[in-house]
Design a protein around this motif. Sequence first.
Motif, PDB file in Angstrom:
ATOM      1  N   SER A  78       0.848  -1.196   0.000  1.00 48.07           N
ATOM      2  CA  SER A  78       0.000   0.000   0.000  1.00 48.07           C
ATOM      3  C   SER A  78       0.880   1.242   0.000  1.00 48.07           C
ATOM      4  CB  SER A  78      -0.894  -0.004   1.235  1.00 48.07           C
ATOM      5  OG  SER A  78      -0.089  -0.003   2.395  1.00 48.07           O
ATOM      6  N   ALA A  79       1.835   1.251  -0.937  1.00 53.95           N
ATOM      7  CA  ALA A  79       2.759   2.388  -0.998  1.00 53.95           C
ATOM      8  C   ALA A  79       2.125   3.533  -1.776  1.00 53.95           C
ATOM      9  CB  ALA A  79       4.049   1.952  -1.663  1.00 53.95           C
ATOM     10  N   GLU A  80       2.719   4.703  -1.586  1.00 55.19           N
ATOM     11  CA  GLU A  80       2.252   5.857  -2.345  1.00 55.19           C
ATOM     12  C   GLU A  80       2.632   5.702  -3.802  1.00 55.19           C
ATOM     13  OE1 GLU A  80       3.873   9.284  -0.510  1.00 55.19           O
ATOM     14  OE2 GLU A  80       2.278   9.388   0.978  1.00 55.19           O
ATOM     15  N   SER A  81       1.871   6.317  -4.640  1.00 52.99           N
ATOM     16  CA  SER A  81       2.150   6.216  -6.069  1.00 52.99           C
ATOM     17  C   SER A  81       3.516   6.821  -6.374  1.00 52.99           C
ATOM     18  CB  SER A  81       1.062   6.960  -6.843  1.00 52.99           C
ATOM     19  OG  SER A  81       1.299   6.830  -8.210  1.00 52.99           O
ATOM     20  N   LYS A 111      -3.107  -1.137 -13.395  1.00 55.14           N
ATOM     21  CA  LYS A 111      -2.038  -0.811 -12.433  1.00 55.14           C
ATOM     22  C   LYS A 111      -1.489  -2.123 -11.886  1.00 55.14           C
ATOM     23  CE  LYS A 111      -1.904   3.769 -11.285  1.00 55.14           C
ATOM     24  NZ  LYS A 111      -0.755   4.568 -10.915  1.00 55.14           N
ATOM     25  N   ARG A 147       8.706   3.860 -15.617  1.00 54.81           N
ATOM     26  CA  ARG A 147       7.297   4.098 -15.260  1.00 54.81           C
ATOM     27  C   ARG A 147       6.645   5.046 -16.268  1.00 54.81           C
ATOM     28  NH1 ARG A 147       6.172   6.677 -10.898  1.00 54.81           N
ATOM     29  NH2 ARG A 147       4.152   5.685 -10.569  1.00 54.81           N
ATOM     30  N   ILE A 148       7.422   6.023 -16.729  1.00 61.32           N
ATOM     31  CA  ILE A 148       6.877   6.932 -17.752  1.00 61.32           C
ATOM     32  C   ILE A 148       6.617   6.162 -19.037  1.00 61.32           C
ATOM     33  CG2 ILE A 148       7.436   8.933 -19.186  1.00 61.32           C
ATOM     34  CD1 ILE A 148       8.914  10.098 -16.775  1.00 61.32           C
ATOM     35  N   GLN A 151       3.609   4.162 -18.730  1.00 61.77           N
ATOM     36  CA  GLN A 151       2.429   5.021 -18.815  1.00 61.77           C
ATOM     37  C   GLN A 151       2.118   5.360 -20.265  1.00 61.77           C
ATOM     38  OE1 GLN A 151       0.719   5.912 -16.177  1.00 61.77           O
ATOM     39  NE2 GLN A 151      -0.688   7.404 -17.087  1.00 61.77           N
TER      40      GLN A 151
ATOM     41  N   LEU B  26       5.257  17.285 -16.605  1.00 62.23           N
ATOM     42  CA  LEU B  26       5.464  15.981 -15.952  1.00 62.23           C
ATOM     43  C   LEU B  26       4.658  15.911 -14.649  1.00 62.23           C
ATOM     44  CD1 LEU B  26       7.275  13.358 -16.078  1.00 62.23           C
ATOM     45  CD2 LEU B  26       8.862  14.602 -14.611  1.00 62.23           C
ATOM     46  N   GLU B  29       3.911  12.458  -9.661  1.00 61.77           N
ATOM     47  CA  GLU B  29       4.226  11.065  -9.311  1.00 61.77           C
ATOM     48  C   GLU B  29       5.348  10.479 -10.161  1.00 61.77           C
ATOM     49  OE1 GLU B  29       1.759   7.797 -10.627  1.00 61.77           O
ATOM     50  OE2 GLU B  29       0.255   9.212 -11.353  1.00 61.77           O
ATOM     51  N   PHE B  30       5.672  11.139 -11.265  1.00 61.26           N
ATOM     52  CA  PHE B  30       6.792  10.665 -12.091  1.00 61.26           C
ATOM     53  C   PHE B  30       8.036  11.528 -11.926  1.00 61.26           C
ATOM     54  CE2 PHE B  30       2.979   9.211 -14.382  1.00 61.26           C
ATOM     55  CZ  PHE B  30       3.245   7.858 -14.422  1.00 61.26           C
ATOM     56  N   TYR B  86      -0.743  -6.524  11.187  1.00 55.49           N
ATOM     57  CA  TYR B  86      -0.577  -6.273   9.760  1.00 55.49           C
ATOM     58  C   TYR B  86       0.876  -6.521   9.340  1.00 55.49           C
ATOM     59  CZ  TYR B  86       0.196  -3.631   5.497  1.00 55.49           C
ATOM     60  OH  TYR B  86       0.593  -3.270   4.237  1.00 55.49           O
ATOM     61  N   ASP B 124       7.936  -0.942   4.452  1.00 59.61           N
ATOM     62  CA  ASP B 124       6.611  -0.485   4.080  1.00 59.61           C
ATOM     63  C   ASP B 124       6.688   1.026   4.112  1.00 59.61           C
ATOM     64  OD1 ASP B 124       3.918   0.178   3.950  1.00 59.61           O
ATOM     65  OD2 ASP B 124       3.338  -1.732   4.851  1.00 59.61           O
ATOM     66  N   SER B 125       6.899   1.607   2.946  1.00 57.15           N
ATOM     67  CA  SER B 125       7.166   3.044   2.910  1.00 57.15           C
ATOM     68  C   SER B 125       5.970   3.844   3.408  1.00 57.15           C
ATOM     69  CB  SER B 125       7.571   3.478   1.506  1.00 57.15           C
ATOM     70  OG  SER B 125       6.584   3.089   0.586  1.00 57.15           O
ATOM     71  N   LYS B 126       4.800   3.299   3.237  1.00 51.57           N
ATOM     72  CA  LYS B 126       3.625   4.041   3.695  1.00 51.57           C
ATOM     73  C   LYS B 126       3.545   4.061   5.226  1.00 51.57           C
ATOM     74  CE  LYS B 126      -1.051   4.906   2.212  1.00 51.57           C
ATOM     75  NZ  LYS B 126      -2.180   4.424   1.427  1.00 51.57           N
ATOM     76  N   GLU B 127       3.908   2.945   5.822  1.00 50.65           N
ATOM     77  CA  GLU B 127       3.889   2.855   7.291  1.00 50.65           C
ATOM     78  C   GLU B 127       5.160   3.442   7.901  1.00 50.65           C
ATOM     79  OE1 GLU B 127       1.615   1.262   9.617  1.00 50.65           O
ATOM     80  OE2 GLU B 127       0.244   1.536   7.952  1.00 50.65           O
TER      81      GLU B 127
END
Lengths: 466, 896
Positions: A78-81, A111, A147-148, A151, B26, B29-30, B86, B124-127
Amino acid sequence: MSAGCPPQSPAVAKTEVAVDGPCPMLAATFAYWDNILGPRVRHIWAPKEQGPDASLLLCDGEVTFLANHTLNGEILRSAESGAVDVKFFVLAEKGVLIVSLIFDGELKGDKNTCALSIILPQAELGFYLPLHNVCVERLKHIIRKARICMQKGYNIISVLTSEIIPIMELLSSMKTHSVPEEVDIKDTVLNDDDIGDSCHEDFLKKAISSHLQTCGCSMVVGSNPEKVNKMVLTLCLFLTPTERKCSRLCQAQSSSCRYDSGLFVQGLLKDATGSFVLPYRQVLYAPYPTTHIDVDINTVKQMPPCHEHTYHQRRYQQAELSALWRAASEDLLGPDNLTLAHDSFTPDLNIFQDVMHKDTLVRSFIDEVFLLKPGLQLRTVYLSHFLLLLHRKALTLLRYIEDETQKGKKPFRSLRNLKTDLDLTVEGDLNIVMALAEKLRAGLHSFVFGKSFYTSVQERDLLTNF
Amino acid sequence: MIGSPDVVAFTKEDDFGEIYPDPCVLPDEFSVPLFSHAANPWTKTTYAKFSKDFILISEFSEQVGPQPLLTIPDDSKVCGTFDLNYFSLRIMSVDYQASFVGHPPGSSYPKLNFVEDSKVVLGDSKEGAFAYVHHLTLYDLEARGFVRPFCMAYISADERKIMQQFQRLSFEFSKASECLKSGNRKAFANELLKKLKDLEYTRSVLHKETELQKINNGCYSTQAIEKANELANVEKSMYEHRDLLRQITSYPSRKRKDPECVVFEPEKPTDTRDVDLALTSISSDLEVRAAEEAERKPTYTPQLIKAKSAKCFDKRLKTLEELCESTFYHHTMDQLKFIEKSFRGDLCYIYTSQIDRALVRQQKMTSFLFEEEEDIWQDMGPMKQFDTACPPMASQPPSVSDVSAEPMSLDSYSSCVDTIQIKMEPDFTEGPPESSPSEFTQETSEEAADTETKGSFSSDHSIEPISPGNLHMQYQNTVVGTSAEDCTTIADSAFLDPCVADSSDALYESHSVERGTDGVVNTFPLLENDMAMNAAVVYQTGSIVQVDTACCMGQEGFISDEPSAKPPQDGCGDTVVKQEPLPLLQRDLALQGDYVLGEPALESPAAAALSLPELQPHTLSEEIARISVEDASDTTSYMSTSTSSDRAPSPFCHGNPVTLKQKKRAGQSALRFIRQYPFAQQAIFCLLSGRTLVVLGVDEGTVRKLVNALSIFVPNLGRYGETVQPWLSTPFQLTDLQRWKLIGLQRMASPMGSSILNSLSRYSRYLGILDTDNKTMRCPPYKGTVLGHMADHRTQIKRGSTYFLHVQSTLTQLAAKAFLFTFCHHLHLPLEAEDEECVVTRRTSFLHHLGFTDEESKMVLFLGELIKQHYIQGPSKGTSQSVLRFNYTTSYLYKI
């Protein structure tokens, strides 16, 4: 390992890479999580020429098995985009270690979670670990580009190949030409009877000082491999053993002697015409600024300090990614292709400049170390005193800033006091200690000097565009 | 008129002005962030929901799936709101070991597969959580396939920390894992044995029942057939369990796949009588304890096994503790606690301390000066006794072999020492010195002090030994003054007749010589002179120097009639090893005695004949006297001056080595000291130049605090801080000055108090005296910049630990210069047709060339002297200096 491997069905696309010398990498893979079939390997890169022990070879089936393993469990991701997570496996049962970079990508309109992995024998753990950051940073950037491409629906394998092959070559060259963990002072300039015997005094002082000011990152260029390597080893004396394992001697016999971004010290030979092409992009992509030392003409040039270097690096990366984003077709893609970059961005090609700030730390050390008798351990011990002093000064500086800013919660505004209190009033000394501190606490330069620098850059840009 | 604020209002996004992204720009996110100056380098991640690193043990339970079992530390605050369930699911969701356990094809019996541990780093980069995860498999007879997958995870918010410390983490966790697995194998084997006994018992019961059925109902009755089948099943089960037992016993001889695996246990031969003990493949230490435990256990009573076992979800799975022998389990927990402790904190400091330690190890010649002794035992953790890969190193004295490549010649050394020395070899014992033994009464102590004052100073070489029983005293003067006329060599190794001493607690004193301004060498009764000069306590003198609180530098003033300060080369310039000597232990044994003062080699007639003082009577240096006494006398003197109130010999924990942590804490007091006392630099100068500093005061707390603060500046502090006496309430003697370089002295209004002041005034010319009550300091002046940088009262350094680091840096620099000075060979070797004076001049100019003032040169000279002494005598000689050096220089009184 390869015995009895069943062929994959359907067959996974594979690129065999011819590498000079033994390549410690067993394979590289690109896998993704298929929403119907689960983890699937899309592409395998494997070196054509393997090391002496053929039993270490992995068959495609095993490679696929391992690559699939890297994605197991990522269904919970559940990482950030845009985030790239790094996983590192040491699987003793399989006798391998795997480095996986997990990221999100768009494949066939969906995705997907993807993994770009490299697989090495477990025996190479000690060899690989010092190079981990180099490999990961380079792979991370190619993933940004990939990733680009995903896309845009372009072929990403060619993009990934453009970095996988250089990494294979890097690991191969490091296998044969890396600097040993312990450098014998006898192989360096510091073993001369007197200062200036094999290296001009001022040049040596300037080279070591600048080398330390650029966080221990230097490229040594010259025509004579022995001379180049002697300087490489001399500079490596001022690094930690791990950093030394991330440094490379020049390859006298090899034609593929090229600059590799991310190494600490590397020796490079000039071509037959006595010239050396500076790879602007790679030098800019190095994590730290670099010192350029030419042992033929005794010149020392250095890149701007870390915060400026990071700024230039990010700008270049942004320009490159923007160019890719705006590319109308795959044909226009290229690693150094900046023709499509944003109009306002003009890379500053004059990145190497004279060493502006003199120091007292290195100068007095060099003066003093030659007073001790060569051929014994005395100079080595004295060097260790010097390095200990630098490390302790760096730690003191870090703690000072930490105290002043409450661990970065407040801006740092007392540079003058710091210089006085810690006896760093000479600019070169401050640069050396700051560079060491930067390695301990990444982002310190930007925190201390960043704001004023960015303000001046913005003002300059404003005036330019006015 | 419409201004820009009015226009801005219309630029706001609304329903009419929806902003569409430019397709050419751009997306974020990229992209990569361009500006990073706002980023806080101290913040690892903003997402982490736990406050500090911790260890998590999780299991993939066959009943409930992945579940967390325990955390270390076992404190819910540490984990905060971090979702352990988790994260356990995430780290246990893959069987990285990919092992096969169960019935392999073609095999009739279940097979145990001894799988290697797997190590995984994931995040877990989000956590904001990153983990080193160590997967291992334990055996359980009740479990499916006999295996229970577990993992131990080190969880941190700093991803860099995990990767940078990967090898250490892997090594330490492997030790924990091997310990846990060893205990588990033993428990598993015990379980098998019990099961076999049960089966045996069941078989015998069934056998009887079958026989009974056969007799009652015949061979082919239903009951008899059922019983026979049951019996067959039991026998099959016995075969299987025996095979499992065989497999678990074969564990040691298996081939390890992991080249980096930690060898935990030496294996023992199998004992057929007792399989339990045979399976004990443990190290001797644990083996003994486990065997003792086994003995304590009651004998097992076999039970009848029912034909049908409980269903999978009905049974209770064993806990981790039950799966493992308790001794092993607790050792594993200890090891995990050790890991948590040793990796606790910021990576920056962990990494720096590793670099620091590696570099200090290369400086065996100088590290004793200011570095606290490394405690490798502590580093190795609770599993150290099992770790064959890391043999203990620190217990042995550091060798100096790597510095020396050539044997040191006697000639080269003998011309280096230029003063009278009375050698004192204190009783070197392990651990901190004992103070205040009860057998010495106060009367004895006072008597000693009284006797001291009555000492005879008239004889040329008269020295009164303290302990006639074992005192042997030598003069050693193997060079040289400042000029050709008065520089000769004396080496008198004559032992004094014990009978000369008239009492066991007699005073020893030495005479000294003084050269007048005309250069003539005059002898003078040193201590009588002292008494005369210092009879009037210095504090009462009128000519005090008022020190401005803003700056105490550069004060001029003269308060005593001592000879004026001499340049450093006169005093102690010849303190250098000219050639690279071999370490003591590696040198030729025949030579050792030559270098160690007091060794029998010096007693050789030839040596004595060459250097008898009678032959060279005018060779004594005029400015420095070095007094040495034998060890026992030193001990006596030391003991006699201590009372029960002085039991703590140092500001550090009694009996424990001085640690970096303690020193950092002392840094806070030191910072306060330099801010409060403008003459802090003078006090530090005393300590760094070898002059004993006495902190005098009424209040014990104040004195102890100051001593604690100043202790970080004491060179050669000693493993236990032996060179510091934090609180002394009895008069001290000259020998104490040799042992202690920093003394906290009680001032009290009593006969004892006057006796203390008497001893203080008696030796005041050799001391720096910091009076905490009157806020004065009496000591020689200091001029220079080195201490200015280290002890500037205007410093903006905020924390004591930071200040300590700053002090440490400066002292490192000073130690480096002392090393350079000591081993700069050309500096000390006379060139052709060059006399000693030229050599001394060269040394002086060398130190000036390095940027040192005269005072700073004294510090370098003193440190150089210590290095030389440490090098020659070896580290085993302890911290006491065999030479007590006095430097007659003018002292000033500084006041706030």
